[in-house]
Design a protein around this motif. Sequence first.
Motif, PDB file in Angstrom:
ATOM      1  N   ASN A  25       0.865  -1.167   0.000  1.00 11.10           N
ATOM      2  CA  ASN A  25       0.000   0.000   0.000  1.00 11.10           C
ATOM      3  C   ASN A  25       0.908   1.225   0.000  1.00 11.10           C
ATOM      4  OD1 ASN A  25      -1.902   1.997   0.409  1.00 11.10           O
ATOM      5  ND2 ASN A  25      -3.057   0.811   1.922  1.00 11.10           N
ATOM      6  N   CYS A  26       0.866   1.981  -1.068  1.00 11.00           N
ATOM      7  CA  CYS A  26       1.760   3.136  -1.204  1.00 11.00           C
ATOM      8  C   CYS A  26       1.183   4.301  -0.402  1.00 11.00           C
ATOM      9  CB  CYS A  26       1.922   3.505  -2.677  1.00 11.00           C
ATOM     10  SG  CYS A  26       3.255   4.693  -2.952  1.00 11.00           S
ATOM     11  N   ARG A  27       1.375   4.224   0.920  1.00  8.83           N
ATOM     12  CA  ARG A  27       0.763   5.243   1.767  1.00  8.83           C
ATOM     13  C   ARG A  27       1.711   5.625   2.909  1.00  8.83           C
ATOM     14  NH1 ARG A  27      -2.802   0.850   4.879  1.00  8.83           N
ATOM     15  NH2 ARG A  27      -1.021  -0.037   5.971  1.00  8.83           N
ATOM     16  N   ALA A  28       1.410   6.766   3.495  1.00  9.08           N
ATOM     17  CA  ALA A  28       2.174   7.237   4.645  1.00  9.08           C
ATOM     18  C   ALA A  28       1.493   6.774   5.926  1.00  9.08           C
ATOM     19  CB  ALA A  28       2.245   8.752   4.610  1.00  9.08           C
ATOM     20  N   VAL A  29       2.271   6.657   7.008  1.00  7.22           N
ATOM     21  CA  VAL A  29       1.726   6.329   8.326  1.00  7.22           C
ATOM     22  C   VAL A  29       0.971   7.560   8.842  1.00  7.22           C
ATOM     23  CG1 VAL A  29       2.314   5.601  10.681  1.00  7.22           C
ATOM     24  CG2 VAL A  29       3.691   4.820   8.750  1.00  7.22           C
ATOM     25  N   ALA A  30      -0.214   7.323   9.421  1.00  4.69           N
ATOM     26  CA  ALA A  30      -1.106   8.428   9.783  1.00  4.69           C
ATOM     27  C   ALA A  30      -0.422   9.484  10.657  1.00  4.69           C
ATOM     28  CB  ALA A  30      -2.339   7.881  10.475  1.00  4.69           C
ATOM     29  N   ASP A  31       0.282   9.064  11.704  1.00  5.77           N
ATOM     30  CA  ASP A  31       0.771  10.063  12.660  1.00  5.77           C
ATOM     31  C   ASP A  31       2.152  10.618  12.332  1.00  5.77           C
ATOM     32  OD1 ASP A  31       1.802   7.518  13.338  1.00  5.77           O
ATOM     33  OD2 ASP A  31       2.246   8.184  15.360  1.00  5.77           O
ATOM     34  N   THR A  32       2.810  10.113  11.276  1.00  2.00           N
ATOM     35  CA  THR A  32       4.150  10.630  10.970  1.00  2.00           C
ATOM     36  C   THR A  32       4.234  11.245   9.579  1.00  2.00           C
ATOM     37  OG1 THR A  32       4.936   8.559   9.987  1.00  2.00           O
ATOM     38  CG2 THR A  32       5.236   8.825  12.373  1.00  2.00           C
TER      39      THR A  32
END
Length: 231
Positions: free
Chosen positions: A152-159
């Motif tokens: 999943n080409c996504r960023a971590v929510a809190d960082t």
Amino acid sequence: MRAKLARLVAAYPYHLARIDGDALVWTDGTRMPVGADRPARPFDAMLKDATIADQLRQDYSPGRPDGRPPRDHSPGRLRHTALFVKMYGDCRRGGAAGRHRSVTWMPRTRPQDLPVTTVNDVAGRLDRVIEGLESLPDRFRAYLVPSAGTFNCRAVADTGLLSMHAFAAAIDINVQHSDYWAWARSRGDIPYRNRIPYEIAEVFEAEKFIWGGKWYHYDTMHFEYRPELFG
Ligand SMILES: [Zn+2]
């Protein structure tokens, strides 16, 4: 820190050659600063821009957990993103998909084809994990299928930083029986929760995947390939 840096180089032999002063030297000659002399910062600050030294500060302990993780002990959450982008490719620039292959998750239980990176033989290692999981007693299967995914080409929510899912080097098991720290967000201490039996994590640990169930910021369905963290 010297021993941890040697362990990092040994963990990724195709990519990393040696430590030279405060530089990590890659097999292609690239040099990256380690930051070994910088003092430790509060966990939240390191989370946003971990140096290579920060990434190695918290060791992952394989074996049956002994109580809940201590405050801010989340070995693996600190990542120096540039190191993984160079190793696995940048999914945001289309630089990773050519290195993926399909792995069949739990073929004898509920087959599901998932893309996994071939870099560092992560796909081959996951194949061996799957074999081990298929050999567990039937009562463990409900925790495993369906998988909530790998790539999943996504960023971590809190960082805002890429997760190991962006490198196709992580897998989430069945979300139905999982707990995630941010779902239970409360003021002050995060109350620990986990329903995943350790027998499952033990199979992953044998192939050097770490388990998010051992994090203070727990993510109990999550496993990622992080050989450099095993002491
Ligand atoms: Zn995950």
